[in-house]
Design an enzyme around this catalytic site. Structure first.
Site: not given
Length: 923
Positions: A442, A565, A445
């Protein structure tokens, strides 16, 4: 886990805006002329382009460019344009293996321009104009232009521009072209691209609730579907470039504005949508093989504070009789949010191992989260070993400091081979501590709670432990001193033209071999995924399962993806379908969204409807935010009922889903598909984003709006049979919308004609469901006296690293069926049946739908031998079909479903079966 950028007020973001001045394309660059072209030794063509007139807007034009054109396969064309004299940044060839163009010569060489202005391949034709230089790609079979950069006085765009930090190129498009792709973003208006919507590609930790902005992944590819004279043609265009870019789609043109790298275009010819993804994934890498259990249902939550809560969740699913294969932990299991650690108070190792031993014996699996940021902590072994191996991204010679959940962190540089080895060793060490079955990567990015150049504050704790953990507590100052931190052209980052280094790594920071973060930013999650895959495969010797939030071109070769999300709203539910379908086109077929929404609390009705959609996502997982109330599927009685119904069907369909997973791995075919993949000539489905197919013929038509108890579903031409009541059928010659009943606890799932669907009897765990007898559902066009149907089945030892035939532990079966002259026939052709035979799998029931007539089946034969119903305990029954719609089109047409039960046909052996049917006009 929650996205910090989501929670930053728009006012704070707005304070950081940096807007680009608006310039017309013609003023930015004056174009190039072709000065030479010749054939290269590898079968391609090399040309040189010289700038016509330099301008200084967004920097000075590069004087001379090298053009390389090659038909790499019969259906793939590459057009590569770079600086003729200096090497420029490209997506690394070791990360994404592919053919390399010839090296640039360092000086202009070549002959005078040729009079030949076409470079033809079997299906794609490359043509060009000399001055100003432009190029076009046409389809040989019908002459249609697919891509054309020519600019004239009537064009809405200018000439090609190639500067160090600004590249621009455009193509004209026909008005009736339907475009899909260019992600990752949340498209509120559906899967089909909408003119004048923003499409920015730059990986960002921005919540998926933000519409039409750059999100977690970068996929600069689009599929173009056109209907030419009633025949559909699809192709795709990939601009392989990892730099940030804006793509402007105006309906009749499309313009790329890129802040670095090269033009590296790949055109794949199709012509069907399935051909396109086959050709595309042959370039970028076939989707990863998935273990069988990964197709079961998954449960996660950020906020399972201790092991006893997790144990209760598993037990509660079993008590509620809701299927569950995988239980997940967010960072609750960690020691102070640090990677590869275990909180021995909340998750004492001895008790955790005992729990894992229990669920593993049941067939269940356990997966935990892992973030890339490594906590800066001298007593932390992972940090110590990382420092000793010098694996972090640097800024001015020191590890770049950021903040994520552990507080101050450094980010591993996965472009460095030493980092990959270190990461694999940390995975090994953690696996010895906790035998997890996969990893969830997770925040890659990469996400940073701060911006700029930061230091750890002296005299205060960071984070303080008070207030939200995503508030930056480091001492930071903006970095704007280089053109890499403050490029001349501002992409529309985060939808508000935020600086490219906002809440991520400073773009002037350096990776291995001096690679700038400016160029490699959108590759971070991809490179971490590859390292994680290598690490898991080396220690387990099994098929790795990895779930990654950030993706790039080729990520599907290694990982699954969830859409990040999202929000517990009806809009997020609808958007989830478009995003899922896009990722199938991107070559990431194992995809799904957080069922019931990540936050805030969903309504009971919404959660009912969401599980009725999510049960048919390829990746099906319920996940919720730390600050949201509990939303496991058993928390509401009505949701539990919907879950038992929808997931019950999913678990019966697991053989079909696993076969689709195999097809995805072999050909790139998406598991979840837009309807136009199977019905490309039916233009009414080109923009359809409220229904989808699993494979070629199983259609899901869910309720997506509050308070609805019926759904208006679009049915392409043909016969469709309801999977929950196979006597119900929708029949239409030309295609139409049909209002279907959809009470709260039901979902409409229909199977198309000419299909053979393998199923099993389901269960609460995939391991258990996999041991049950098989059944075949065979569909013919309603009332047909002649018809043909096909299907397939793939099964293997699902944790082997490779998913393939030829290893002695896999079986593939082609199924066939026909009806004609009053006889129904079905047969199979088995490849490598040993594995299926070793499992003892049998086909116990056959259901044949759409047969004309009313008299019962008779003269049943199996493998050429007549069968006595009494002796073999075989049951034969027939039921008349009822029509939800169709009688007004087809007229009175008595048709039946015939079921034959009590069979014992081995899956691993060829069989043939037939019977006589009471058909009008037949004896």
């Amino acid at each position: 886990m929650a996205s910090p950028k989501t929670l930053v007020s728009s006012l704070l973001v707005t304070l950081m805006l940096c807007f680009s001045p608006i310039h017309s394309s013609n003023s930015i660059g004056k174009g190039y002329r072709l000065i030479s072209v010749e054939e290269s030794p590898d079968g391609g063509f090399i040309g040189y382009l010289q700038v016509k007139q330099k301008t200084n807007i967004y920097g000075s034009d590069i004087t001379t460019l090298r053009l390389f054109v090659k038909h790499e396969t019969d259906n793939r064309l590459r057009v590569h344009i770079t600086d003729a004299e200096k090497q420029r940044w490209e997506v690394p060839y070791n990360l994404l293996p592919r053919e390399q163009p010839p090296p640039t010569a360092g000086k202009v060489i070549g002959k005078s321009p040729t009079t030949v202005q076409e470079i033809s391949g079997p299906e794609l034709v490359f043509s060009f104009t000399i001055d100003p230089f432009s190029f076009a790609v046409k389809r040989r079979s019908n002459g249609q232009t697919l891509f054309n950069t020519s600019s004239d006085t009537n064009s809405p765009f200018g000439q090609m521009v190639f500067k160090d930090q600004y590249l621009e190129i455009s193509t004209s498009l026909p008005k009736d072209a339907s475009l899909y792709g260019l992600g990752e973003n949340s498209q509120a208006k559906g899967i089909k691209l909408v003119p004048n919507e923003p499409y920015t590609l730059y990986t960002e930790d921005v919540s998926a609730i933000n519409l039409n902005t750059d999100l977690y992944g970068s996929h600069p590819v689009y599929m173009d579907l056109r209907n030419v004279g009633g025949k559909a043609y699809a192709h795709a265009v990939l601009l392989l470039n990892s730099n940030g870019m804006d793509v402007f789609y105006r309906g009749t043109s499309l313009t790329y504005k890129v802040i670095g790298g090269v033009f590296d275009f790949y055109f794949v010819a199709g012509p069907s949508p399935l051909d396109v993804v086959d050709q595309y994934t042959s370039l970028i890498g076939r989707p990863a093989p998935m273990p069988y259990w990964s197709l079961g249902f998954h449960q996660c939550r950020w906020g399972y504070h201790n092991l006893s809560v997790v144990e209760d969740v598993v037990d509660s699913y079993k008590k509620a009789k809701i299927p569950l294969d995988v239980i997940w932990n967010d960072d609750d299991h960690m020691d102070a949010h640090k990677d590869f650690t275990l909180n021995n108070i909340s998750y004492p190792r001895a008790k955790l191992l005992k729990f894992l031993d229990r669920i593993h014996k049941m067939g269940m699996k356990y997966i935990v989260i892992n973030d890339p940021g490594i906590g800066v902590n001298a007593s932390y072994g992972v940090y110590q070993r990382a420092m000793a191996n010098d694996v972090f991204i640097k800024y001015e010679g020191k590890p770049f400091l950021a903040q994520v959940w552990p507080g101050p962190v450094y980010f591993p540089d996965f472009l460095n081979p030493k980092t990959v080895a270190w990461w694999g060793d940390e995975i090994r060490r953690f696996h010895e501590l906790v035998p997890v079955d996969g990893l969830w990567i997770d925040m890659n990015e990469v996400s940073n709670f701060c911006s700029g150049l930061c230091t750890i504050p002296k005299g205060k704790q960071c984070p303080s432990g008070e207030g939200p953990g995503w508030i930056c507590c480091l001492d930071c100052k903006n970095i704007t001193k280089t053109r890499w931190d403050d490029p001349p052209y501002k992409i529309n980052a985060t939808g508000v033209t935020a600086p490219v280094g906002f809440k991520t790594i400073a773009t002037s920071a350096l990776h291995y071999n001096g690679v700038r973060e400016y160029d490699a930013h959108s590759l971070y999650g991809f490179s971490e995924t590859i390292a994680t895959h290598k690490g898991l495969q080396s220690i387990q010797g099994k098929r790795p399962f990895i779930l990654s939030r950030s993706t790039f071109v080729g990520s599907g070769r290694y990982a699954a993806h969830w859409t990040g999300d999202n929000k517990g709203t009806w809009q997020s539910l609808r958007v989830s379908i478009s995003t899922m379908l896009n990722f199938g086109i991107f070559g990431v077929p194992m995809v799904g969204s957080d069922i019931c929404g990540f936050y805030p609390k969903p309504t009971e009705e919404l959660c009912n409807r969401w599980i009725e959609v999510g049960a048919f996502y390829p990746f099906s997982r319920d996940h919720a935010n730390y600050y949201s109330p509990r939303q496991e599927l058993y928390q509401w009685d009505t949701v539990a009922k919907s879950a038992r119904n929808a997931l019950g069907m999913r678990y019966k369909l697991l053989p079909y889903l696993y076969t689709l997973s195999y097809e995805a791995h072999m050909t790139g075919a998406p598991m979840a598909r837009p309807l136009f993949f199977s019905f490309p000539e039916y233009t009414k489905c080109y923009g359809l984003s409220t229904q989808f197919l699993l494979g070629s013929s199983l259609m899901i038509s869910p309720v997506l709006k509050k308070g609805r108890t019926q759904v208006k579903a679009l049915f392409p031409p043909g016969s469709w049979y309801h999977m929950f009541d196979m006597t119900q059928a929708v029949v239409t010659k030309t295609g139409k919308r049909v209002a279907l009943p959809a009470p709260l606890n039901s979902v409409n799932v229909h199977l198309y004609q000419n299909t053979i669907l393998p199923m099993q009897q389901g269960g609460l765990i995939s391991k258990e469901a996999r041991t049950t007898p098989f059944s075949l559902v065979i569909t013919f066009p309603m009332g047909a006296t002649e018809g043909y149907a096909t299907g397939k089945l793939y099964q293997d030892e699902d944790e082997l690293p490779e998913m393939k035939l030829g290893n002695g532990q896999s079986t593939y079966v082609d199924f066939y069926a026909s009806v004609g002259n009053g006889t129904v026939k079905m047969w199979s052709q088995v490849k490598e049946g040993k594995f299926a035979l070793s499992k003892g799998w049998v086909i116990e029931k056959v259901s044949v739908l759409g047969l004309k007539g009313a008299r019962p089946a008779s003269e049943i034969e199996i493998n050429g031998s007549p069968i006595s119903n009494e002796a073999k305990k075989i049951e034969v029954s027939s039921k008349e079909h009822t029509y939800v719609v169709g009688l007004e089109e087809e007229g009175e047409n008595k048709s039946v479903m015939v079921e034959v039960k009590g069979l014992e046909m081995m899956v691993g052996k060829d069989f043939n079966m037939s019977w006589k049917m009471g058909v009008n006009g037949a004896n």
